[in-house]
Design a protein around this motif. Structure first.
Motif, short mmCIF file in Angstrom:
data_model
loop_
_atom_site.label_atom_id
_atom_site.label_comp_id
_atom_site.label_asym_id
_atom_site.label_seq_id
_atom_site.Cartn_x
_atom_site.Cartn_y
_atom_site.Cartn_z
N MET A 131 0.83 -1.21 0.00
CA MET A 131 0.00 0.00 0.00
C MET A 131 0.87 1.26 0.00
O MET A 131 0.56 2.24 -0.69
CB MET A 131 -0.93 -0.01 1.21
CG MET A 131 -2.01 -1.08 1.15
SD MET A 131 -3.20 -0.99 2.50
CE MET A 131 -2.23 -1.69 3.84
N LEU A 132 1.96 1.21 0.78
CA LEU A 132 2.86 2.37 0.81
C LEU A 132 3.52 2.61 -0.53
O LEU A 132 3.82 3.75 -0.90
CB LEU A 132 3.93 2.16 1.88
CG LEU A 132 3.48 2.34 3.33
CD1 LEU A 132 4.59 1.91 4.28
CD2 LEU A 132 3.10 3.78 3.61
N ILE A 135 1.13 4.76 -2.40
CA ILE A 135 1.08 6.11 -1.85
C ILE A 135 2.33 6.90 -2.19
O ILE A 135 2.27 8.03 -2.70
CB ILE A 135 0.90 6.05 -0.31
CG1 ILE A 135 -0.44 5.40 0.04
CG2 ILE A 135 0.99 7.45 0.31
CD1 ILE A 135 -0.59 5.09 1.52
N LEU A 136 3.49 6.31 -1.93
CA LEU A 136 4.76 7.01 -2.21
C LEU A 136 4.95 7.25 -3.70
O LEU A 136 5.39 8.32 -4.12
CB LEU A 136 5.92 6.19 -1.66
CG LEU A 136 6.27 6.39 -0.19
CD1 LEU A 136 7.28 5.35 0.27
CD2 LEU A 136 6.82 7.78 0.06
N HIS A 138 2.75 7.54 -6.27
CA HIS A 138 1.91 8.59 -6.86
C HIS A 138 2.21 9.95 -6.25
O HIS A 138 2.07 10.98 -6.93
CB HIS A 138 0.43 8.23 -6.68
CG HIS A 138 -0.03 7.15 -7.61
ND1 HIS A 138 -0.37 7.40 -8.93
CD2 HIS A 138 -0.16 5.82 -7.44
CE1 HIS A 138 -0.72 6.26 -9.51
NE2 HIS A 138 -0.59 5.28 -8.64
N THR A 139 2.65 9.98 -5.00
CA THR A 139 3.07 11.25 -4.41
C THR A 139 4.29 11.80 -5.14
O THR A 139 4.37 13.01 -5.44
CB THR A 139 3.40 11.07 -2.91
OG1 THR A 139 2.24 10.56 -2.24
CG2 THR A 139 3.81 12.39 -2.29
N ILE A 156 2.91 14.45 3.00
CA ILE A 156 2.43 13.08 2.76
C ILE A 156 3.60 12.15 2.49
O ILE A 156 3.68 11.04 3.02
CB ILE A 156 1.43 13.05 1.58
CG1 ILE A 156 0.17 13.83 1.94
CG2 ILE A 156 1.09 11.61 1.20
CD1 ILE A 156 -0.78 14.02 0.78
N GLU A 157 4.55 12.60 1.69
CA GLU A 157 5.71 11.79 1.35
C GLU A 157 6.54 11.46 2.59
O GLU A 157 6.98 10.31 2.79
CB GLU A 157 6.58 12.53 0.33
CG GLU A 157 7.80 11.74 -0.11
CD GLU A 157 8.71 12.56 -1.01
OE1 GLU A 157 9.19 12.03 -2.01
OE2 GLU A 157 8.94 13.75 -0.69
N ALA A 160 4.66 8.92 4.75
CA ALA A 160 4.71 7.59 4.14
C ALA A 160 6.10 6.97 4.29
O ALA A 160 6.22 5.76 4.50
CB ALA A 160 4.32 7.68 2.66
N ASP A 374 -2.65 -1.26 -8.95
CA ASP A 374 -2.16 0.10 -8.73
C ASP A 374 -0.63 0.18 -8.85
O ASP A 374 -0.09 1.13 -9.42
CB ASP A 374 -2.59 0.59 -7.34
CG ASP A 374 -4.09 0.82 -7.26
OD1 ASP A 374 -4.70 1.09 -8.32
OD2 ASP A 374 -4.65 0.73 -6.16
N HIS A 378 1.53 2.25 -11.64
CA HIS A 378 2.53 3.25 -11.24
C HIS A 378 3.91 2.94 -11.82
O HIS A 378 4.58 3.84 -12.34
CB HIS A 378 2.61 3.28 -9.71
CG HIS A 378 3.82 3.99 -9.20
ND1 HIS A 378 4.06 5.33 -9.41
CD2 HIS A 378 4.90 3.53 -8.49
CE1 HIS A 378 5.21 5.67 -8.87
NE2 HIS A 378 5.74 4.60 -8.30
#
Length: 490
Positions: A131-132, A135-136, A138-139, A156-157, A160, A374, A378
């Motif tokens: 999951m991270l 998140i990382l 796309h950030t 956010i980065e 994470a 996802d 990415h």
């Protein structure tokens, strides 16, 4: 109570004691057991019942032994009690064996419990890393646009990235963490953990951070710094009943040859960075100090301590060629001081090297296989942004079909390790039969230590641990692609 020379020797006498009385026997029994032994023996005599009892005695020479005593009675012809007799056996060896067996059994049960908890922690960390990764990833892509949300995205980065470090600690606990030591600034590493440590110990305890040296370059894995601090700060917190203070401090020291020869903690002379954690808690009893680094040894109540915290710290320190010293005084507090060899290379110089190294325009086709939608999207976007031609597959069977249609173009496989249908290693073996001179980068939410046990290592492969940054991913892809021969299609 005893009448033979052998009985006498159990208590440390060279000959039978003429004035031996019940009080003499009782005087040899250890004080904390004496009252209970006296009660049981007097009760047995009063009720004229048989009795056998085990207790510890102190011999005349001061040695403590375990004995077994059996009580019997002698009666005359009319059935009247004449006297009480006793038989004594030295059972010290048997008792020591029983005690050791009980300890080993308790350790085994604890080890099994830790293994189950470790498996659970490893599974959670694996899923969380995936999951991270999303998140990382796309950030980072959003940060490249540098719009009005840039500041929020950086927060956010950072969050994470801290979360990714926590999962590494979970994987380390689960024995699935491989660690790679690197030169880093210990001050900076501690600074990054201070906020987390304050939350860990609670608001009732004041945490003070004192870096007494401007730069503290040592060689250690970053995750291990977190392990050291969390274990020692938790121990310090538990030693403080209500309110108190914990101080974390670094200092540079030099140990001379004479000092190292004169029983200094650092047995090798040289320059060191010292990391100390000091509390004003209840302290540790001096007789326990020699044992507190032992695995499973704990001074805490059952269920409140694993007995692995300090042994984990000790293992990390020794793994990184360091030394550790503990000073403690009852009711005053404890200070644990760790010494790491000072590195000549200044880790602060590394912080100026940009991690945003770019990858030259790609000319090779990469086959990307990942069953997480996802993450697949990415990684493909990341590679295509740098000019690579990418074929993506959500399953190994789909990847095999793509390979058969594009066997002359595919030069590199980038694949997850654990997937339905077949694992990454088996997929690579099948693809090698289709694509000439193929190389592979394995990516996994498990660490390389866990993964490489299931994948044979060779010069055709590389590994990257999720979650990873774009810079890390691009650099490892570039390194492997650049090793490919220029005209291998000929």
């Amino acid at each position: 109570m005893f009448r033979t020379l052998e009985d006498a020797r159990i208590f440390g006498y060279d000959s039978t004691e003429k004035n031996w009385r019940y009080e003499t026997f009782l005087g040899h029994v250890l004080p904390d057991e004496r009252a209970e032994v006296d009660r049981q023996l007097k009760k047995a005599i009063a009720t004229k019942s048989d009795l056998s009892i085990e207790c510890r005695i102190r011999r005349t020479d001061g040695e403590i032994r375990w004995i077994w005593v059996a009580v019997g009675y002698q009666y005359d012809k009319q059935g009247h009690l004449r006297f009480v007799s006793g038989i004594t056996h030295d059972i010290t060896m048997r008792k020591l064996f029983e005690i050791e067996s009980e300890k080993l059994q308790a350790k085994l049960q604890h080890s099994q419990q830790m293994h189950v908890v470790g498996q659970l922690a490893g599974g959670i960390a694996h899923d969380f890393n995936n999951m991270l990764m999303v998140i990382l990833g796309h950030t980072e892509l959003a940060l490249e646009r540098k719009d009005s949300s840039y500041t929020d995205l950086k927060v956010i980065e950072k969050a994470a990235s801290h979360s990714a470090e926590l999962t590494r600690q979970l994987l380390a606990f689960a024995r699935r963490q491989s660690v790679t030591a690197q030169i880093l600034d210990l001050n900076a590493a501690v600074e990054d953990m201070i906020l987390m440590m304050r939350r860990l110990i609670g608001e009732n305890i004041t945490l003070t951070w004192i870096p007494n040296v401007q730069s503290a370059p040592v060689k250690i894995a970053p995750s291990q710094v977190g392990q050291i601090l969390s274990n020692l700060c938790v121990n310090a917190r538990d030693a403080i009943e209500k309110t108190g203070n914990i101080t974390i401090e670094t200092v540079k020291i030099h140990v001379h040859k004479k000092e190292s020869a004169a029983m200094h903690t650092c047995s090798i002379p040289g320059d060191y960075i010292s990391l100390s954690i000091t509390d004003n808690g209840h302290g540790i009893d001096k007789k326990l100090l020699p044992h507190i680094m032992e695995p499973f040894f704990t001074t805490k109540e059952v269920g409140k301590g694993t007995g692995m915290g300090l042994s984990t710290v000790y293992g990390i320190v020794k793994q990184n060629n360091g030394f550790i010293d503990i000073e403690s005084e009852k009711d005053k507090g404890t200070s644990i001081r760790i010494y790491f060899p000072l590195q000549l290379h200044d880790a602060s110089q590394d912080s100026n090297v940009s991690m945003e190294s770019t990858l030259t325009q790609g000319k090779d086709t990469i086959l990307l296989v990942e069953n997480g939608h996802d993450i697949l999207h990415h990684c493909r976007q990341m590679l295509e942004n740098k000019g690579y031609s990418v074929l993506s597959a959500a399953s190994p069977l789909e990847a095999l079909k793509l390979a058969k249609r594009n066997k002359d173009q595919i030069k590199l496989l980038v694949t997850d390790v654990v997937m339905p249908e077949m694992n990454g290693s088996d997929l690579f073996k099948e693809l090698e039969k289709i694509c000439r001179n193929l190389k592979v980068v394995y990516m996994s939410a498990y660490t390389s230590d866990f993964t490489t046990r299931h994948i044979p290592g060779n010069d055709k492969m590389s590994f990257i641990e999720k979650p990873f940054t774009m810079a890390e991913f691009k650099n490892i892809i570039k390194a492997l692609v650049n090793k490919l021969p220029e005209n291998e299609e000929g």
